[in-house]
Scaffold this motif. Structure first.
Motif, mmCIF file in Angstrom:
data_model
loop_
_atom_site.group_PDB
_atom_site.id
_atom_site.type_symbol
_atom_site.label_atom_id
_atom_site.label_comp_id
_atom_site.label_asym_id
_atom_site.label_seq_id
_atom_site.Cartn_x
_atom_site.Cartn_y
_atom_site.Cartn_z
ATOM 1 N N UNK A 468 0.688 -1.533 -0.206
ATOM 2 C CA UNK A 468 0.009 -0.027 0.075
ATOM 3 C C UNK A 468 0.919 1.101 0.115
ATOM 4 N N UNK A 469 1.940 1.447 0.565
ATOM 5 C CA UNK A 469 2.733 2.388 0.783
ATOM 6 C C UNK A 469 3.238 2.765 -0.580
ATOM 7 N N UNK A 470 3.468 1.932 -1.471
ATOM 8 C CA UNK A 470 3.899 2.370 -2.693
ATOM 9 C C UNK A 470 3.006 3.053 -3.603
ATOM 10 N N UNK A 471 1.772 2.894 -3.175
ATOM 11 C CA UNK A 471 0.650 3.774 -3.929
ATOM 12 C C UNK A 471 -0.093 4.643 -3.093
ATOM 13 N N UNK A 472 0.555 4.884 -1.941
ATOM 14 C CA UNK A 472 0.058 6.031 -1.013
ATOM 15 C C UNK A 472 -1.373 5.532 -0.472
ATOM 16 N N UNK A 473 -1.534 4.152 -0.288
ATOM 17 C CA UNK A 473 -2.859 3.653 0.420
ATOM 18 C C UNK A 473 -2.399 3.212 1.722
ATOM 19 N N UNK A 474 -3.501 2.967 2.682
ATOM 20 C CA UNK A 474 -3.325 2.269 3.832
ATOM 21 C C UNK A 474 -2.781 0.912 3.710
#
Length: 490
Positions: A468-474
């Protein structure tokens, strides 16, 4: 593989404890906590809210009880993970409480175990003093009308499972190339679906919605959503929070029929306060004069009351949906008990997408377990399964699919209290030692079943957060069970 551990109690008594080591998950069992062989051992089937709340109350209330939770999927939390809308992260905070329960020394978690297939309820009853069935409602209530199997008709349960990453729904791929969607049902799930269909992508891409669903919704052509109910504005099943979110949804305007609100203003003063506030909000939304922002809105949503589906209409190819035929109803009686009665009038609504949100159904898990197929529940008295000593139920399996997570919490606490009362009264005999997971784990191993422990789940959790961090998601949820299992083995 077995290892012998020695536990010294108060430095006075040393006793051996058999701990079964599992080559793929580490310790299968509870290690030092299991030395208390005379402890009451309770098995819970289902790792959703009902299961965790039941476990939480048992562990907190009685200091010697040991609880094991068996879950069909490799991941815990049930509808908190797969049912709560992606844009409601605050509702998912209860996962922190469930995690504390799962990490308690007297609680074990065994995911990837399909009770009824990998192990029977009867086998669990032999290994535990009590078995609590808390596996929820996985089935759909069908509309029972012609055409509901056409392409373009989906259950809300499957649609929600698709955007929330439920493995069984990952291939759903709903067709969102149409302009008008009709949702049948006016509960919170129906409004979740409506909101997701009309939400700006900039909002959704910051949530834990699955990437395939995000991409499909970004390309969606749905611009109008009608939310249909068989009764009137004063009987609507959703809560005020969900309606307020629809009212405040950017770039949308309400689309209501003023005639459906006749007499509502006059009746408001007689309503209980929560119902009054909800109805007043819907009434004001329906009758308000559109402001500048709403006049320029590119999307619309609206309630349609006093309507029941009688047929899904097919396109000329007879394969896909082209509309829905609704019976026009009138109400007999008043208030919550009012009944919808057909007037004989019908109305056709053109649409290419129909989502049925008329409720979930529990399914039988084991032929030996009593099941009321009409009510779709396990028949019970205060959580005690009828005519089945030592067998209990909690959550939707106990009551049917009603209420919110707090309702399930109270329902599950009640079942836990019932079970503990039975221990205290002696009607549930816990005097003879039971092996619990130390009997079930070798059984599963012989059958080629590899349970996922809670520490294994934490590996999945960390991997999802990393992705998720790679897509700015939780998080970016894993959608495939086999991929989940591969992560646990790393």
């Amino acid at each position: 593989m077995k290892a012998q551990q020695w536990s010294c109690v108060l430095g006075l008594l040393c006793m051996p404890a058999e701990v079964i080591l599992n080559p793929w998950t580490g310790v299968c069992g509870r290690g030092l906590a299991s030395v208390h062989s005379s402890s009451p051992k309770v098995c819970i089937v289902g790792g959703g809210p009902a299961g965790f709340y039941t476990a939480q109350h048992l562990i907190k209330t009685r200091q010697d009880v040991e609880v094991d939770i068996y879950e069909r999927l490799p991941v815990p939390f049930g509808l908190v993970r797969f049912g709560v809308a992606p844009d409601h992260p605050e509702v998912k905070n209860v996962i922190n409480t469930f995690t504390q329960t799962a990490q308690h020394a007297r609680c074990g978690f065994y995911g990837n175990v399909n009770v009824g297939k990998d192990v029977s309820v009867e086998e669990l009853q032999k290994a535990y003093h009590a078995v609590v069935l808390s596996y929820g409602a996985e089935g759909n209530r069908t509309m029972g009308v012609p055409g509901e199997d056409l392409h373009g008709v989906y259950s809300a349960k499957d649609f929600v499972g698709w955007y929330n990453g439920f493995p069984l729904n990952r291939e759903l791929s709903p067709d969102l190339s149409c302009e008008t969607a009709v949702i049948l049902g006016q509960g919170n799930v129906a409004l979740d679906v409506a909101r997701l269909l009309l939400s700006p992508i900039d909002i959704l891409k910051k949530t834990d919605i699955t990437q395939p669903a995000l991409e499909a919704l970004a390309e969606s052509r749905v611009r109008r959503v009608l939310i249909v109910g068989r009764r009137g504005p004063m009987q609507i099943a959703c809560t005020i929070k969900e309606v307020r979110e629809m009212v405040n949804l950017p770039d949308t305007a309400p689309d209501m029929v003023a005639a459906e609100f006749e007499g509502v203003a006059e009746a408001l003063k007689e309503l209980p306060r929560p119902r009054k506030r909800l109805t007043d909000l819907i009434l004001k939304t329906a009758l308000q004069i559109p402001g500048e922002k709403q006049s320029k809105a590119s999307r619309s949503w609206g309630f349609r009351f006093f309507r029941s589906p009688i047929e899904v209409l097919a396109a000329p190819d007879l394969a896909r949906v082209a509309g829905i035929r609704l019976a026009v109803n009138r109400l007999e009686g008043s208030g919550e008990g009012a009944r919808a009665v057909p007037t004989g009038e019908v109305e056709d609504v053109a649409c290419d997408l129909v989502i049925s949100s008329i409720g979930y159904r529990s399914l039988p898990i084991d032929p030996r377990v009593p099941f009321d197929s009409r009510k779709a529940i396990v028949p019970n008295t205060m959580g005690r399964v009828q005519q089945a000593a030592g067998l209990y139920c909690s959550g939707w399996l106990k009551t049917g699919p009603v209420g919110v997570i707090a309702t399930t919490m109270n329902n599950s606490f009640d079942t836990a209290r019932t079970l503990l009362e039975d221990i205290s009264a002696g009607t549930l005999n816990v005097s003879a030692a039971k092996p619990g997971s130390q009997e079930i784990c070798p059984l599963l191993e012989k059958r080629g079943v590899k349970p996922v422990t809670f520490s294994d789940w934490e590996k999945i959790d960390h991997e999802e957060i990393r992705r998720g961090e790679t897509k700015a998601k939780p998080r970016e949820k894993l959608l495939d069970v086999e991929e989940m299992l591969q992560v646990t083995r790393t």
